[in-house]
Write a protein that holds these residues in place. Sequence first.
Motif, PDB file in Angstrom:
ATOM      1  N   VAL A 116       0.238  -4.047   0.247  1.00  0.00           N
ATOM      2  CA  VAL A 116       0.240  -3.331  -1.034  1.00  0.00           C
ATOM      3  C   VAL A 116       0.202  -1.829  -0.795  1.00  0.00           C
ATOM      4  CG1 VAL A 116      -1.117  -2.835  -3.105  1.00  0.00           C
ATOM      5  CG2 VAL A 116      -0.816  -5.199  -2.368  1.00  0.00           C
ATOM      6  N   ARG A 117      -0.673  -1.401   0.102  1.00  0.00           N
ATOM      7  CA  ARG A 117      -0.796   0.034   0.414  1.00  0.00           C
ATOM      8  C   ARG A 117       0.500   0.593   0.959  1.00  0.00           C
ATOM      9  NH1 ARG A 117      -4.582   2.530   5.224  1.00  0.00           N
ATOM     10  NH2 ARG A 117      -3.782   4.667   5.101  1.00  0.00           N
ATOM     11  N   LEU A 118       1.155  -0.168   1.834  1.00  0.00           N
ATOM     12  CA  LEU A 118       2.422   0.283   2.413  1.00  0.00           C
ATOM     13  C   LEU A 118       3.504   0.379   1.340  1.00  0.00           C
ATOM     14  CD1 LEU A 118       4.197   1.041   4.815  1.00  0.00           C
ATOM     15  CD2 LEU A 118       4.592  -1.405   5.195  1.00  0.00           C
ATOM     16  N   MET A 119       3.597  -0.621   0.483  1.00  0.00           N
ATOM     17  CA  MET A 119       4.619  -0.595  -0.565  1.00  0.00           C
ATOM     18  C   MET A 119       4.411   0.609  -1.492  1.00  0.00           C
ATOM     19  SD  MET A 119       6.507  -3.091   0.275  1.00  0.00           S
ATOM     20  CE  MET A 119       7.638  -2.972  -1.120  1.00  0.00           C
ATOM     21  N   GLU A 120       3.165   0.907  -1.794  1.00  0.00           N
ATOM     22  CA  GLU A 120       2.862   2.068  -2.646  1.00  0.00           C
ATOM     23  C   GLU A 120       3.262   3.361  -1.957  1.00  0.00           C
ATOM     24  OE1 GLU A 120      -1.278   1.534  -3.419  1.00  0.00           O
ATOM     25  OE2 GLU A 120      -0.952   0.191  -5.123  1.00  0.00           O
ATOM     26  N   ALA A 121       3.008   3.448  -0.633  1.00  0.00           N
ATOM     27  CA  ALA A 121       3.360   4.660   0.125  1.00  0.00           C
ATOM     28  C   ALA A 121       4.860   4.848   0.188  1.00  0.00           C
ATOM     29  CB  ALA A 121       2.768   4.569   1.533  1.00  0.00           C
ATOM     30  N   VAL A 122       5.590   3.769   0.374  1.00  0.00           N
ATOM     31  CA  VAL A 122       7.049   3.839   0.486  1.00  0.00           C
ATOM     32  C   VAL A 122       7.678   4.176  -0.866  1.00  0.00           C
ATOM     33  CG1 VAL A 122       9.136   2.459   0.893  1.00  0.00           C
ATOM     34  CG2 VAL A 122       7.228   2.342   2.509  1.00  0.00           C
ATOM     35  N   GLN A 123       7.152   3.578  -1.911  1.00  0.00           N
ATOM     36  CA  GLN A 123       7.741   3.751  -3.244  1.00  0.00           C
ATOM     37  C   GLN A 123       7.249   5.014  -3.942  1.00  0.00           C
ATOM     38  OE1 GLN A 123       6.643   0.032  -5.031  1.00  0.00           O
ATOM     39  NE2 GLN A 123       8.110  -1.146  -3.824  1.00  0.00           N
ATOM     40  N   GLY A 124       6.160   5.593  -3.440  1.00  0.00           N
ATOM     41  CA  GLY A 124       5.561   6.752  -4.098  1.00  0.00           C
ATOM     42  C   GLY A 124       6.325   8.029  -3.817  1.00  0.00           C
ATOM     43  N   LEU A 158       8.972 -21.345   0.718  1.00  0.00           N
ATOM     44  CA  LEU A 158       7.893 -20.672  -0.008  1.00  0.00           C
ATOM     45  C   LEU A 158       8.363 -19.338  -0.578  1.00  0.00           C
ATOM     46  CD1 LEU A 158       4.835 -20.316  -0.713  1.00  0.00           C
ATOM     47  CD2 LEU A 158       4.598 -19.215   1.523  1.00  0.00           C
ATOM     48  N   ALA A 159       9.018 -18.542   0.247  1.00  0.00           N
ATOM     49  CA  ALA A 159       9.419 -17.198  -0.161  1.00  0.00           C
ATOM     50  C   ALA A 159      10.451 -17.228  -1.284  1.00  0.00           C
ATOM     51  CB  ALA A 159       9.956 -16.432   1.037  1.00  0.00           C
ATOM     52  N   ARG A 160      11.357 -18.187  -1.246  1.00  0.00           N
ATOM     53  CA  ARG A 160      12.394 -18.271  -2.288  1.00  0.00           C
ATOM     54  C   ARG A 160      11.777 -18.524  -3.665  1.00  0.00           C
ATOM     55  NH1 ARG A 160      16.833 -17.825   0.577  1.00  0.00           N
ATOM     56  NH2 ARG A 160      16.948 -18.910   2.563  1.00  0.00           N
ATOM     57  N   LYS A 161      10.675 -19.236  -3.688  1.00  0.00           N
ATOM     58  CA  LYS A 161      10.000 -19.486  -4.967  1.00  0.00           C
ATOM     59  C   LYS A 161       9.491 -18.187  -5.584  1.00  0.00           C
ATOM     60  CE  LYS A 161       8.497 -24.149  -3.664  1.00  0.00           C
ATOM     61  NZ  LYS A 161       7.322 -25.013  -3.341  1.00  0.00           N
ATOM     62  N   HIS A 162       9.327 -17.176  -4.733  1.00  0.00           N
ATOM     63  CA  HIS A 162       8.849 -15.876  -5.208  1.00  0.00           C
ATOM     64  C   HIS A 162       9.970 -14.837  -5.242  1.00  0.00           C
ATOM     65  CE1 HIS A 162       5.127 -17.900  -3.951  1.00  0.00           C
ATOM     66  NE2 HIS A 162       4.521 -17.109  -4.810  1.00  0.00           N
ATOM     67  N   GLY A 163      11.213 -15.291  -5.102  1.00  0.00           N
ATOM     68  CA  GLY A 163      12.359 -14.395  -5.192  1.00  0.00           C
ATOM     69  C   GLY A 163      12.528 -13.457  -4.017  1.00  0.00           C
ATOM     70  N   ALA A 168       2.056 -11.466   3.001  1.00  0.00           N
ATOM     71  CA  ALA A 168       3.187 -10.532   2.870  1.00  0.00           C
ATOM     72  C   ALA A 168       3.850 -10.648   1.507  1.00  0.00           C
ATOM     73  CB  ALA A 168       4.205 -10.787   3.980  1.00  0.00           C
ATOM     74  N   ILE A 169       4.033 -11.879   1.030  1.00  0.00           N
ATOM     75  CA  ILE A 169       4.658 -12.113  -0.270  1.00  0.00           C
ATOM     76  C   ILE A 169       3.786 -11.546  -1.392  1.00  0.00           C
ATOM     77  CG2 ILE A 169       5.263 -13.905  -1.947  1.00  0.00           C
ATOM     78  CD1 ILE A 169       6.087 -15.635   0.526  1.00  0.00           C
ATOM     79  N   GLU A 170       2.507 -11.870  -1.381  1.00  0.00           N
ATOM     80  CA  GLU A 170       1.620 -11.431  -2.450  1.00  0.00           C
ATOM     81  C   GLU A 170       1.337  -9.930  -2.371  1.00  0.00           C
ATOM     82  OE1 GLU A 170      -1.761 -14.018  -2.745  1.00  0.00           O
ATOM     83  OE2 GLU A 170      -0.508 -15.722  -3.337  1.00  0.00           O
ATOM     84  N   GLY A 171       1.569  -9.349  -1.181  1.00  0.00           N
ATOM     85  CA  GLY A 171       1.441  -7.904  -1.046  1.00  0.00           C
ATOM     86  C   GLY A 171       2.654  -7.156  -1.557  1.00  0.00           C
ATOM     87  N   ILE A 206      -1.949 -10.480   9.274  1.00  0.00           N
ATOM     88  CA  ILE A 206      -1.433  -9.615   8.212  1.00  0.00           C
ATOM     89  C   ILE A 206      -2.356  -9.723   6.997  1.00  0.00           C
ATOM     90  CG2 ILE A 206       0.439  -9.385   6.509  1.00  0.00           C
ATOM     91  CD1 ILE A 206       2.389 -10.150   8.734  1.00  0.00           C
ATOM     92  N   LYS A 207      -2.635  -8.582   6.360  1.00  0.00           N
ATOM     93  CA  LYS A 207      -3.504  -8.558   5.189  1.00  0.00           C
ATOM     94  C   LYS A 207      -2.742  -8.014   3.985  1.00  0.00           C
ATOM     95  CE  LYS A 207      -7.123  -9.705   5.584  1.00  0.00           C
ATOM     96  NZ  LYS A 207      -7.671 -11.104   5.610  1.00  0.00           N
ATOM     97  N   ARG A 208      -2.830  -8.724   2.869  1.00  0.00           N
ATOM     98  CA  ARG A 208      -2.040  -8.355   1.690  1.00  0.00           C
ATOM     99  C   ARG A 208      -2.383  -6.959   1.170  1.00  0.00           C
ATOM    100  NH1 ARG A 208      -3.501 -13.184  -2.117  1.00  0.00           N
ATOM    101  NH2 ARG A 208      -3.847 -14.090  -0.058  1.00  0.00           N
ATOM    102  N   GLU A 209      -3.663  -6.547   1.283  1.00  0.00           N
ATOM    103  CA  GLU A 209      -4.029  -5.236   0.758  1.00  0.00           C
ATOM    104  C   GLU A 209      -3.352  -4.117   1.550  1.00  0.00           C
ATOM    105  OE1 GLU A 209      -7.746  -6.821   3.047  1.00  0.00           O
ATOM    106  OE2 GLU A 209      -6.138  -7.635   1.768  1.00  0.00           O
ATOM    107  N   LEU A 210      -3.080  -4.356   2.826  1.00  0.00           N
ATOM    108  CA  LEU A 210      -2.365  -3.368   3.622  1.00  0.00           C
ATOM    109  C   LEU A 210      -0.878  -3.359   3.271  1.00  0.00           C
ATOM    110  CD1 LEU A 210      -4.119  -3.831   7.091  1.00  0.00           C
ATOM    111  CD2 LEU A 210      -4.393  -1.935   5.467  1.00  0.00           C
TER     112      LEU A 210
END
Length: 235
Positions: free
Chosen positions: A227-235, A48-53, A16-19, A221-225
Amino acid sequence: MKVLVSPMSIAEAIEAIEGGADIIDVKNPAEGSLGANFPWVIREISELARKHGKEISATTGDLPYKPGTASLAALGAAVAGADYIKVGLYGVRNAEEAYEMMSAVTKAVKDYDPRKKVVAAGYGDFYRINAVSPLDLPEVVSKAGVDIVMVDTAIKDGTALFDHMKIDDIQRFVKLAHDNGLLVALAGNIGWGHIELLKELSPDIIGVRSIVCEGDRSSMIKRELVVRLMEAVQG
């Protein structure tokens, strides 16, 4: 519109973080819609998550009407490292009970750390579990000091939020939340076909799990999915 993704393990949290998810929401689907995970899992994922903001959310369960139990669970999630503490009002039958429940939760969390955000979660399929209607929540939970009001689905049977609430009612829920000074979150088996509609509804947060899993909501959970969701939401 922020995207909240709900991992149940460190391995999923990394995906989720890397996605690119905005909020990492620690839950345990085996214990229900808003099933609670263990304090040590919340703590480990928080570190872990805090290290990635990233911001951290944690569910405290699909709870019965027991304000003491709810407040203690919420404090535990706060101490374990959650920035957002989500309380499922599963056994809460009316607005009065919701106010009492969330007042106790808010006091427990805010006395510990006033920067923490409290989330009151109702259910779009409330009529199936004899719970309070989400439309009755914004005004009373605002008075209880809550920061965010949310609607999810209680019974995970493949149906979505939009199968249980009319679009007009969801729009009204969002407006009521904002009119009462609350942020609003929508969840409940959100699918790819719902993204444009969600943009129109303009919640502050959408919560997902199934849409970013390789199979059903109990799979990984898969990071590529993500990524796809974030692109759909932000697009």
